[in-house]
Design a protein around this motif. Structure first.
Motif, short mmCIF file in Angstrom:
data_model
loop_
_atom_site.label_atom_id
_atom_site.label_comp_id
_atom_site.label_asym_id
_atom_site.label_seq_id
_atom_site.Cartn_x
_atom_site.Cartn_y
_atom_site.Cartn_z
N SER A 166 0.86 -1.18 0.00
CA SER A 166 0.00 0.00 0.00
C SER A 166 0.90 1.23 0.00
O SER A 166 2.10 1.11 0.12
CB SER A 166 -0.91 -0.01 1.23
N MET A 167 0.30 2.38 -0.14
CA MET A 167 1.07 3.62 -0.10
C MET A 167 0.63 4.41 1.12
O MET A 167 -0.51 4.84 1.17
CB MET A 167 0.85 4.45 -1.35
N PRO A 168 1.43 4.63 2.10
CA PRO A 168 2.75 4.02 2.29
C PRO A 168 2.60 2.54 2.65
O PRO A 168 1.52 2.08 3.01
CB PRO A 168 3.35 4.81 3.45
N ILE A 169 3.71 1.82 2.59
CA ILE A 169 3.69 0.40 2.91
C ILE A 169 3.24 0.22 4.36
O ILE A 169 3.69 0.94 5.26
CB ILE A 169 5.08 -0.23 2.69
N THR A 170 2.35 -0.71 4.58
CA THR A 170 1.83 -1.00 5.91
C THR A 170 2.45 -2.29 6.42
O THR A 170 2.55 -3.27 5.68
CB THR A 170 0.29 -1.14 5.86
#
Length: 113
Positions: free
Chosen positions: A76-80
């Motif tokens: 995801s943006m940001p990486i989760t």
């Protein structure tokens, strides 16, 4: 040599193994936090505000290495990044209940609160 000595030595060895995995000030609180569900780094830190981000990161890595938790990255943006207890970590449930029960007893008997 008494016949119970090998059994005693074995029991001491497995207890020591367990203590090495969960030793320290922060591992049990982290595990307890994750018993309430999967959490991100910041959520765990909010549950345990006294722990520094560096220490939390180190302890999460140690718990992951000992296969008590998993670390999942989501694209995801940001990486989760999410942490969860493994079946091995979940197997500590009864131990944690007894630890909390004893802690309540200790607090009542010794601390007086």
């Amino acid at each position: 040599m008494k016949s119970t000595e090998p059994a005693c030595q074995y029991e001491l060895k497995v207890a020591k193994d367990a203590m090495e995995v969960i030793q320290g000030k922060w591992r049990i609180p982290i595990i307890i936090s994750l018993t309430y569900g999967n959490k991100r780094f910041g959520e765990i830190q909010r549950d345990i505000p006294e722990i520094s981000p560096k220490m939390l990161s180190q302890e999460l890595k140690a718990l992951e290495e000992n296969q008590l938790i998993t670390r999942t990255l989501y694209d995801s943006m940001p990486i989760t990044v999410e942490y969860a207890l493994t079946p091995l970590g979940l197997s500590m449930k009864d131990l944690l209940v007894e630890l909390r029960n004893w802690g309540k007893h200790f607090r009542k008997e010794i601390v007086g609160k």
